[in-house]
Design a protein around this motif. Structure first.
Motif, short mmCIF file in Angstrom:
data_model
loop_
_atom_site.label_atom_id
_atom_site.label_comp_id
_atom_site.label_asym_id
_atom_site.label_seq_id
_atom_site.Cartn_x
_atom_site.Cartn_y
_atom_site.Cartn_z
N SER A 1 77.00 -10.78 -58.20
CA SER A 1 75.62 -10.39 -59.23
C SER A 1 76.57 -8.84 -60.05
O SER A 1 77.58 -8.47 -59.77
N SER A 2 75.50 -9.09 -61.21
CA SER A 2 76.17 -7.95 -61.67
C SER A 2 75.00 -7.38 -62.83
O SER A 2 73.82 -8.01 -62.50
N SER A 3 75.19 -6.09 -63.09
CA SER A 3 74.01 -5.81 -64.01
C SER A 3 73.89 -6.00 -65.41
O SER A 3 74.76 -6.82 -66.15
N ASP A 4 72.84 -5.89 -66.65
CA ASP A 4 72.21 -6.53 -66.73
C ASP A 4 73.19 -6.12 -68.11
O ASP A 4 73.47 -6.87 -69.05
N SER A 5 73.77 -4.63 -68.55
CA SER A 5 74.59 -4.85 -69.30
C SER A 5 76.04 -4.64 -68.55
O SER A 5 77.00 -5.24 -69.61
N MET B 1 75.07 14.24 -71.25
CA MET B 1 76.00 13.34 -70.26
C MET B 1 75.44 12.51 -71.35
O MET B 1 74.80 11.73 -70.72
N LYS B 2 76.02 11.40 -72.60
CA LYS B 2 76.43 10.15 -72.99
C LYS B 2 76.31 9.13 -72.00
O LYS B 2 77.83 9.19 -72.44
N THR B 3 76.62 8.28 -71.39
CA THR B 3 77.37 7.38 -70.21
C THR B 3 77.14 6.02 -70.55
O THR B 3 75.71 5.89 -70.78
N GLU B 4 78.16 5.13 -71.07
CA GLU B 4 77.47 3.70 -70.24
C GLU B 4 77.85 3.37 -69.12
O GLU B 4 79.02 3.48 -68.30
N TRP B 5 77.29 2.12 -68.28
CA TRP B 5 77.15 2.01 -66.76
C TRP B 5 77.89 0.46 -66.86
O TRP B 5 76.12 0.04 -67.62
N LYS B 6 78.04 -0.62 -65.79
CA LYS B 6 78.11 -1.38 -65.74
C LYS B 6 78.51 -1.64 -64.14
O LYS B 6 79.55 -0.94 -63.44
N TYR C 1 86.39 5.21 -66.60
CA TYR C 1 86.09 5.68 -64.65
C TYR C 1 85.78 4.76 -64.18
O TYR C 1 84.69 3.44 -64.68
N VAL C 2 85.90 4.54 -63.00
CA VAL C 2 85.99 3.18 -61.96
C VAL C 2 84.84 3.82 -60.89
O VAL C 2 85.83 4.75 -59.93
N ILE D 1 82.34 2.86 -65.72
CA ILE D 1 82.09 4.05 -66.36
C ILE D 1 82.52 4.21 -67.49
O ILE D 1 83.61 4.99 -67.97
N LYS D 2 81.59 4.39 -68.91
CA LYS D 2 82.78 5.08 -70.17
C LYS D 2 81.52 6.15 -70.64
O LYS D 2 80.11 6.49 -70.64
N VAL D 3 82.66 7.33 -70.65
CA VAL D 3 82.14 8.68 -71.60
C VAL D 3 82.08 8.60 -72.97
O VAL D 3 82.79 8.49 -73.08
N ASN D 4 81.30 8.78 -73.15
CA ASN D 4 80.60 8.45 -75.07
C ASN D 4 81.67 9.71 -75.50
O ASN D 4 82.27 9.65 -76.58
N GLU D 5 81.52 10.97 -75.39
CA GLU D 5 81.80 12.20 -75.98
C GLU D 5 82.89 12.79 -75.04
O GLU D 5 82.80 12.77 -74.31
N ALA D 6 84.28 12.62 -75.71
CA ALA D 6 85.71 12.63 -74.93
C ALA D 6 85.40 14.40 -74.00
O ALA D 6 86.60 14.41 -73.67
N SER D 7 85.10 15.18 -75.26
CA SER D 7 84.45 16.77 -74.99
C SER D 7 83.70 16.46 -73.82
O SER D 7 84.26 17.49 -72.53
N MET D 8 83.28 15.69 -72.87
CA MET D 8 82.40 15.68 -71.35
C MET D 8 82.88 15.21 -70.41
O MET D 8 82.54 14.82 -69.42
N LYS D 9 84.09 14.37 -70.62
CA LYS D 9 84.80 14.64 -69.13
C LYS D 9 85.52 15.13 -68.62
O LYS D 9 84.97 14.41 -67.70
N LYS D 10 85.89 16.38 -68.36
CA LYS D 10 86.94 17.16 -67.55
C LYS D 10 84.73 17.58 -67.18
O LYS D 10 85.12 17.25 -65.89
N ASP D 11 83.47 17.51 -67.41
CA ASP D 11 82.42 17.92 -66.66
C ASP D 11 82.28 16.42 -65.62
O ASP D 11 81.62 16.95 -65.52
N TYR D 12 82.01 15.32 -66.75
CA TYR D 12 81.96 14.70 -65.19
C TYR D 12 82.38 13.82 -64.51
O TYR D 12 82.16 13.82 -63.72
N GLU D 13 83.67 14.64 -64.48
CA GLU D 13 85.06 14.49 -63.26
C GLU D 13 84.40 15.73 -62.52
O GLU D 13 84.67 15.89 -61.11
#
Length: 274
Positions: free
Chosen positions: A213-217, A142-147, A94-95, A39-51
């Motif tokens: 197997s894996s996701s498209d991203s 939250m702007k996140t990217e997932w693989k 994050y993982v 997981i990639k959180v694109n805005e550093a300011s949102m990392k605490k909220d993501y946790e």
């Protein structure tokens, strides 16, 4: 977790050692299927909220384990390598590991319908309702990217780390196999050295996994994943002149693989039914 009697037979340059050890081994990484999420959180300011958001979900996973096919959830954050801070090649923050009873359970999914009502019920008495409401609303911002990668364990050393604890440090290596001999090099050569490291107190565990197997991203070049733990208080390894056999095996074994990505992870939350 289960207790397994391991019989270890490995050959060193000077002597053979035969040991019988009763050790705690995470069954999930030895035989159970699991999902590995980056997981990639694109805005550093949102990392605490993501946790905090994942902390809310930790209680949800606890309830899912009681009703569905999933048996474990582990949440890590990417941290600097304590021994080499610059040793990192990863485009995620994050993982998450989701472990299942077996491969059929992984394919079937969680086995539970999760909605806002289920989330609130799972967190009743554990988190304020106002905070749950806030986190559910933050989810949309939250702007996140997932693989996502589905994996299965191929091999492992003994694990002398005991039960998982918050703060555990794990090294991750995403691997691209370059030829058909790669798996044999890992399991029949490199593993021998890892076992020696464990017996000398330098290493805690090593797990070798295959991508199913894996996701498209996801990175489609990734074929395998290695997870390993080292003893931070280990004595310095004695330097010895490698034999010709060792030199050739390291050379050709190294040529059978490419390290696509690697980083150090710290366990910051988990739930397990074991």
């Amino acid at each position: 977790l289960i207790c397994i009697l391991f019989y270890i037979n490995y050959k060193s340059i000077k002597m053979k050692k035969f040991l019988f050890l009763f050790l705690i081994v995470p069954l999930s990484l030895l035989s159970q299927s699991f999902e590995f999420l980056q997981i990639k959180v694109n805005e550093a300011s949102m990392k605490k909220d993501y946790e905090k958001f994942e902390a809310m979900w930790a209680n949800v996973h606890e309830e899912i384990h009681k009703k569905g096919n999933k048996v474990g959830w582990y949440f890590f954050k990417v941290v600097p390598n304590p021994n080499n801070p610059s040793n990192q090649k990863a485009d995620f923050d994050y993982v998450i590991f989701n472990f299942y009873k077996d491969n059929a359970a992984r394919k079937a999914g969680w086995g539970v319908e999760v909605n806002d009502a289920f989330i609130k019920k799972s967190n009743y008495g554990k988190m304020k309702s106002s905070e749950i409401k806030r986190l559910l609303s933050v989810r949309k911002k939250m702007k996140t990217e997932w693989k996502s990668y589905s994996m299965t364990g191929l091999d492992a050393t003994i694990d002398v780390g005991g039960d998982p604890k918050l703060g555990n440090i794990v090294n991750y290596i995403g691997v691209k196999a370059l030829n058909d001999d790669y798996e044999n090099y890992e399991m029949k050569w490199f593993k021998n050295g890892h076992n020696e490291d464990i017996l000398s107190g330098r290493r805690i565990a090593w797990y070798f996994n295959k991508v199913l197997s894996s996701s498209d991203s996801a990175d489609k070049s990734l074929t395998h994943a290695i997870f390993e733990r080292f003893n931070p208080n280990a004595p310095q390894r004695e330097q010895t002149e490698p034999s010709f056999e060792q030199q050739m095996m390291w050379k050709h074994g190294g040529a059978s693989r490419e390290f696509v990505e690697y980083c150090t992870l710290e366990l910051i939350n988990f739930r397990s039914s074991n």
